[in-house]
Design an enzyme around this catalytic site. Sequence first.
Site, short mmCIF file in Angstrom:
data_model
loop_
_atom_site.label_atom_id
_atom_site.label_comp_id
_atom_site.label_asym_id
_atom_site.label_seq_id
_atom_site.Cartn_x
_atom_site.Cartn_y
_atom_site.Cartn_z
N GLY A 66 0.25 10.00 -0.26
CA GLY A 66 1.18 9.88 0.87
C GLY A 66 2.46 10.56 0.47
N HIS A 67 2.81 11.60 1.15
CA HIS A 67 4.03 12.33 0.81
C HIS A 67 5.04 12.16 1.93
CE1 HIS A 67 1.51 15.20 -1.87
NE2 HIS A 67 1.68 14.02 -2.39
N GLN A 127 -1.68 11.75 -6.58
CA GLN A 127 -1.74 10.66 -7.56
C GLN A 127 -0.96 11.07 -8.82
OE1 GLN A 127 -5.09 11.49 -5.98
NE2 GLN A 127 -4.07 10.28 -4.43
P1 IMP Z 1 -8.04 4.97 -4.67
O1 IMP Z 1 -7.54 6.33 -5.02
O2 IMP Z 1 -7.80 4.59 -3.24
O3 IMP Z 1 -9.47 4.77 -5.09
O4 IMP Z 1 -7.20 3.90 -5.52
C1 IMP Z 1 -7.33 3.78 -6.93
C2 IMP Z 1 -6.00 3.45 -7.58
O5 IMP Z 1 -5.14 4.57 -7.45
C3 IMP Z 1 -5.25 2.28 -6.95
O6 IMP Z 1 -4.52 1.61 -7.97
C4 IMP Z 1 -4.27 2.95 -6.00
O7 IMP Z 1 -3.14 2.16 -5.76
C5 IMP Z 1 -3.93 4.19 -6.80
N1 IMP Z 1 -3.51 5.32 -5.97
C6 IMP Z 1 -4.29 6.15 -5.26
N2 IMP Z 1 -3.56 7.09 -4.66
C7 IMP Z 1 -2.29 6.88 -5.01
C8 IMP Z 1 -1.07 7.57 -4.75
O8 IMP Z 1 -1.00 8.60 -4.07
N3 IMP Z 1 0.04 7.02 -5.32
C9 IMP Z 1 0.00 5.93 -6.11
N4 IMP Z 1 -1.11 5.28 -6.40
C10 IMP Z 1 -2.26 5.75 -5.86
#
Ligand code: IMP
Length: 431
Positions: A40-41, A225
């Site tokens: 999310g940007h 991420q």
């Molecule tokens: P997933 O990517 O939805 O499978 O989530 C796996 C982990 O990565 C979780 O702890 C999420 O909160 C974290 N996560 C995924 N995308 C982001 C991001 O863009 N920012 C911060 N944490 C993320």
Amino acid sequence: MSSLVAVGAQWGDEGKGKVVDSLALSADLVVRFQGGNNAGHTLIVDGEKTVLHLVPSGILQPGTVNLIGPGVVVDPRVFVKELDEIVAKGVLDDPARLRLSGRAHVILDWHVALDKARDEARRERAIGTTGRGIGPAYEDKVARRGIRVADLLDPGILREVLERTAVEKNFELTQVHGWKPIDVEALFDDLVALGKRLEPYVDHTGRILDRALRAGKNVLFEGAQGTFLDIDHGTYPYVTSSNCVAGAVCTGAGVGPTRIDQVLGITKAYTTRVGGGPFPTEDGGEGGRWLAEKGNEFGATTGRPRRCGWLDMVVLREAAIVNGFTSLAINKLDILSGLSEIPVARAWRIDGKLVEDFPMTLQEVERAEPVDEALPGWSEDVTAVRAYEDLPDNARRYIERVESWVDVPVEVISIGPGRDETIYRRELFGR
Ligand code: IMP
């Protein structure tokens, strides 16, 4: 020609969108290479806020071409929603400015449902996923049973793969998790309609990228991420399901490592994390609450409050190694104004032993206690500063201490959410 990879040095949410958006002013191409709409940007331009999850941050920059590479997983419903938003805002005038790889894998309704059902079933060991279907979609890709964007344009192939996969997915949803099955007919109809919406944007993005690099264009690769959410180098299993480190550009966008010139690591001036998993410098007390409130630390994708703590040199040094940073960007320095002292972890203590290098196992990270050095703070508001020399002495000392600990120059400093609230210490990527 210049190509620059911008990646998160922590657990995501480092403010990559803002830095990428500001660098995009001099980019011809902005490329997403991994992840999906778990990112999310938040971009603020002329006071107007735009939140993007899938579309690269360069879209707000007129003339920039934005690619979504084969390493990204794409939820077609989200793609169309973002498309409608940016078209309505008058940001996207020409489909040629947004190209989507036909090889990117598609997130389907059962991926989203299974992501939520499985994380709920993990109970106290929950990863705290974003619930966007990212993990299950990557699973299907690796298991060689996924559906790719190009398949949405071919109803014959689409029906065959959907029908084959549906039995297994609906079995798990209903029998293992007690959830409702997905209606395959309705999903098929939706996907055919979505495919038609996507079609003008679908392309062989690798070719566009190669042509741009040969023509000497500026190419910016936008990571999602962060390093410690990387499936191989992060705090597994509390990670996302893709490689988020700079090397993932090669596979996720389709470009050789010899064509990457610079790697910019992006960190906050402190640390945050969403979801489960270890976070040695987390501050569960007053300091953490102060950072959360002042830094408005709520996720752009899920709205969840972020866990907050202090900057960690063990983390940043490891990130510098696995990504090969050529420079660092420090975001949200303004949030630290008003603290008399700022704790920074220069090492960890694990089972009584001083540790400077990020350990091999999750269990060691879970037992790590930060060994802090308190750096002197500053009280001045820094948001109006545009030249490095005009920062308060202690703010410069903070930056320079980080630089010497991590052994990477800090070349970008962000002191507010707006595009212009950025200090460049040297020309980076034509900026
Ligand atoms: P997933 O990517 O939805 O499978 O989530 C796996 C982990 O990565 C979780 O702890 C999420 O909160 C974290 N996560 C995924 N995308 C982001 C991001 O863009 N920012 C911060 N944490 C993320």
